[in-house]
Design an enzyme around this catalytic site. Structure first.
Site, PDB file in Angstrom:
ATOM      1  N   GLU A  87       0.802  -1.181  -0.086  1.00  0.00           N
ATOM      2  CA  GLU A  87       0.095   0.091  -0.083  1.00  0.00           C
ATOM      3  C   GLU A  87       1.067   1.167   0.002  1.00  0.00           C
ATOM      4  O   GLU A  87       1.762   1.264   0.885  1.00  0.00           O
ATOM      5  CB  GLU A  87      -0.870   0.198   1.115  1.00  0.00           C
ATOM      6  N   ASP A 162      -3.043  12.247  -3.681  1.00  0.00           N
ATOM      7  CA  ASP A 162      -3.223  13.625  -4.094  1.00  0.00           C
ATOM      8  C   ASP A 162      -3.484  13.939  -5.423  1.00  0.00           C
ATOM      9  O   ASP A 162      -2.694  13.519  -6.173  1.00  0.00           O
ATOM     10  CB  ASP A 162      -1.885  14.327  -3.768  1.00  0.00           C
TER      11      ASP A 162
END
Length: 260
Positions: A87, A162
């Site tokens: 991850e 983001d």
């Protein structure tokens, strides 16, 4: 994490942008300078709480792995051999802890540089008695380059990176062809890449980039959802997502597999 001079955009899973809060509700500074070297993250301000600091002290030695520029011995790090999922950027660790609980037969190697986030996940690990997570508080690009040989991963999770939603900042987005190619090379044949975003233009870019990678196959190509996947049952909705959905915001999941 340290920067690595490679052709990847600056971006961080779960890191906020100047105009958009992160998944944990934090707000970014008004502007972010574009660095000369490339990182897979953006440093965020934040204060480590007393509980997070205690979790670091009590659980860090067991669950936080030291970065080393040599191949990771996953069986030794986790104390067992099991499918390995990377991850990149877990924010405050809410979804990470949930997924690790509902998939106890998998090992989760999680990269995050945001210290309060690492402390928060360690705290969840202790409270929920989770054993199948290990954390690297280091740049995920360097981890890929130096610790994960080719064809070692069974899956990769990148949730809510983001979005760098201003057009002039789009080049900083994490999901770009060079990084995707690197991720694919680390996947075993049949391994999967699962991305999720709540920013539609980024979802469209993700879909285009992943679809253009010849070694990947879209698992949702025939699902009638425009190439996007139904939300996998293992990925929970966070509080931030639920708030966004109540406001009419969308969430897009993309799940691709490496060709066998």
């Amino acid at each position: 994490m340290n920067a690595t001079p490679a052709p990847f955009p600056t971006a961080s899973a779960n890191a906020p942008t100047p105009d958009q809060p992160s998944a944990d509700g934090a707000t970014a500074p008004a502007s972010v300078a574009h660095p000369k070297t490339i990182k897979s993250f953006v440093k965020r301000a934040g204060r480590t709480t007393t509980g997070q600091a205690k979790a670091f002290a009590d659980l860090g030695p067991r669950f936080v792995l030291p970065y080393a520029p040599q191949p990771l011995d996953a069986a030794s790090a986790f104390g067992r051999s099991a499918p390995l999922v990377l991850e990149i950027g877990f924010g405050m660790g809410e979804a990470t802890a949930h997924i690790a609980r509902v998939r106890p037969d998998d090992n989760f190697l999680c990269c995050e540089v945001h210290e309060p986030g690492v402390g928060a996940l360690l705290k969840r690990i202790g409270e929920q008695d989770i054993a199948n997570i290990r954390i690297l508080q280091h740049d995920a690009v360097e981890v890929l380059d130096h610790m994960l040989p080719e064809a070692t991963l069974d899956g990769v999770h990148i949730f809510f990176p983001d979005p760098w939603h201003k057009k002039k900042h789009n080049k900083r987005r994490l999901i770009q062809p060079p990084l995707v190619a690197k991720l694919v090379s680390r996947l075993k044949p049949g391994g999967y890449l699962h991305c999720a975003t709540d920013w539609q233009p980024y979802a469209e870019q993700m879909l285009a980039v992943l679809s253009a990678e010849p070694a990947l196959v879209n698992t949702a190509a025939d699902a009638g959802l425009g190439g996007y996947a139904p939300q996998p049952d293992y990925r929970p909705l966070t509080k931030f997502e639920n708030r966004g959905l109540r406001l009419g915001h969308g969430v897009w999941d993309l799940v691709f597999r490496r060709r066998t």
